[in-house]
Design a protein around this motif. Sequence first.
Motif, PDB file in Angstrom:
ATOM      1  N   TYR A   1     100.196  56.047 122.767  1.00 23.51           N
ATOM      2  CA  TYR A   1      98.946  55.519 122.382  1.00 23.51           C
ATOM      3  C   TYR A   1      99.182  54.674 121.724  1.00 23.51           C
ATOM      4  O   TYR A   1      99.440  55.159 120.602  1.00 23.51           O
ATOM      5  N   THR A   2      98.661  52.648 122.042  1.00 17.40           N
ATOM      6  CA  THR A   2      98.551  52.134 120.110  1.00 17.40           C
ATOM      7  C   THR A   2      96.926  52.173 119.935  1.00 17.40           C
ATOM      8  O   THR A   2      96.858  52.544 120.521  1.00 17.40           O
ATOM      9  N   LEU A   3      96.605  51.624 118.761  1.00  8.81           N
ATOM     10  CA  LEU A   3      95.172  50.821 118.615  1.00  8.81           C
ATOM     11  C   LEU A   3      94.974  49.344 119.155  1.00  8.81           C
ATOM     12  O   LEU A   3      95.808  49.014 118.964  1.00  8.81           O
TER      13      LEU A   3
ATOM     14  N   VAL B   1     100.423  61.760 129.735  1.00  9.15           N
ATOM     15  CA  VAL B   1     101.187  60.401 128.401  1.00  9.15           C
ATOM     16  C   VAL B   1     101.300  59.799 128.660  1.00  9.15           C
ATOM     17  O   VAL B   1     102.725  58.989 129.493  1.00  9.15           O
ATOM     18  N   PRO B   2     100.972  57.789 128.893  1.00  2.93           N
ATOM     19  CA  PRO B   2     101.713  56.831 129.007  1.00  2.93           C
ATOM     20  C   PRO B   2     103.074  56.621 128.943  1.00  2.93           C
ATOM     21  O   PRO B   2     103.147  56.912 127.577  1.00  2.93           O
TER      22      PRO B   2
ATOM     23  N   LEU C   1      92.748  53.337 121.524  1.00  2.00           N
ATOM     24  CA  LEU C   1      93.437  53.883 121.961  1.00  2.00           C
ATOM     25  C   LEU C   1      93.716  53.175 123.608  1.00  2.00           C
ATOM     26  O   LEU C   1      93.297  53.190 124.414  1.00  2.00           O
ATOM     27  N   VAL C   2      95.143  52.803 123.112  1.00  2.00           N
ATOM     28  CA  VAL C   2      95.354  51.662 124.763  1.00  2.00           C
ATOM     29  C   VAL C   2      96.450  51.872 124.820  1.00  2.00           C
ATOM     30  O   VAL C   2      97.600  52.343 123.510  1.00  2.00           O
ATOM     31  N   LYS C   3      97.006  51.916 126.048  1.00  5.23           N
ATOM     32  CA  LYS C   3      98.399  52.201 126.424  1.00  5.23           C
ATOM     33  C   LYS C   3      99.492  51.065 126.012  1.00  5.23           C
ATOM     34  O   LYS C   3      99.256  50.226 125.401  1.00  5.23           O
ATOM     35  N   LYS C   4     100.627  51.511 124.993  1.00  2.00           N
ATOM     36  CA  LYS C   4     101.356  51.028 124.430  1.00  2.00           C
ATOM     37  C   LYS C   4     102.101  49.543 125.160  1.00  2.00           C
ATOM     38  O   LYS C   4     102.221  50.438 126.379  1.00  2.00           O
ATOM     39  N   PRO C   5     102.887  49.020 124.841  1.00  2.00           N
ATOM     40  CA  PRO C   5     103.675  48.081 125.375  1.00  2.00           C
ATOM     41  C   PRO C   5     105.072  48.430 125.650  1.00  2.00           C
ATOM     42  O   PRO C   5     105.092  47.786 126.417  1.00  2.00           O
TER      43      PRO C   5
ATOM     44  N   GLN D   1     107.712  52.598 134.467  1.00  2.00           N
ATOM     45  CA  GLN D   1     106.843  53.150 133.722  1.00  2.00           C
ATOM     46  C   GLN D   1     106.004  53.698 134.034  1.00  2.00           C
ATOM     47  O   GLN D   1     106.622  54.121 135.309  1.00  2.00           O
ATOM     48  N   GLY D   2     104.888  54.702 133.726  1.00  2.00           N
ATOM     49  CA  GLY D   2     104.278  55.625 134.487  1.00  2.00           C
ATOM     50  C   GLY D   2     103.264  56.726 133.363  1.00  2.00           C
ATOM     51  O   GLY D   2     103.508  55.938 132.738  1.00  2.00           O
TER      52      GLY D   2
END
Length: 91
Positions: free
Chosen positions: A46-48, A13-14, A37-41, A7-8
């Motif tokens: 990103y995702t909603l 872009v995460p 928008l938050v970081k994708k798991p 991860q990073g």
Amino acid sequence: MADKPKQGEILGVPYNFERPSFGRMLSSYWQPGEGMLVKKPFGIGYTLNLANWRSWLALLVVGALLWQEQQSRSGGDEVEDDDGPVEVVVD
């Protein structure tokens, strides 16, 4: 050889390639104190954030546009498509 980080961020872009758990998936899509928008798991980007009202508004707009497109496709049979030859007279 060293292990690659799972991860990073790359160019801001995460990314996260750790195996997702159910709790992490659930908590990443519902973060009341965060923005739209938050970081994708899992994955890149990103995702909603479904705890934010703007995310629901965006989903509503996208759904309405998809519904409108579907309606225009099904109603398009009534309009005649005249793809036959056209005669042009130039003086």
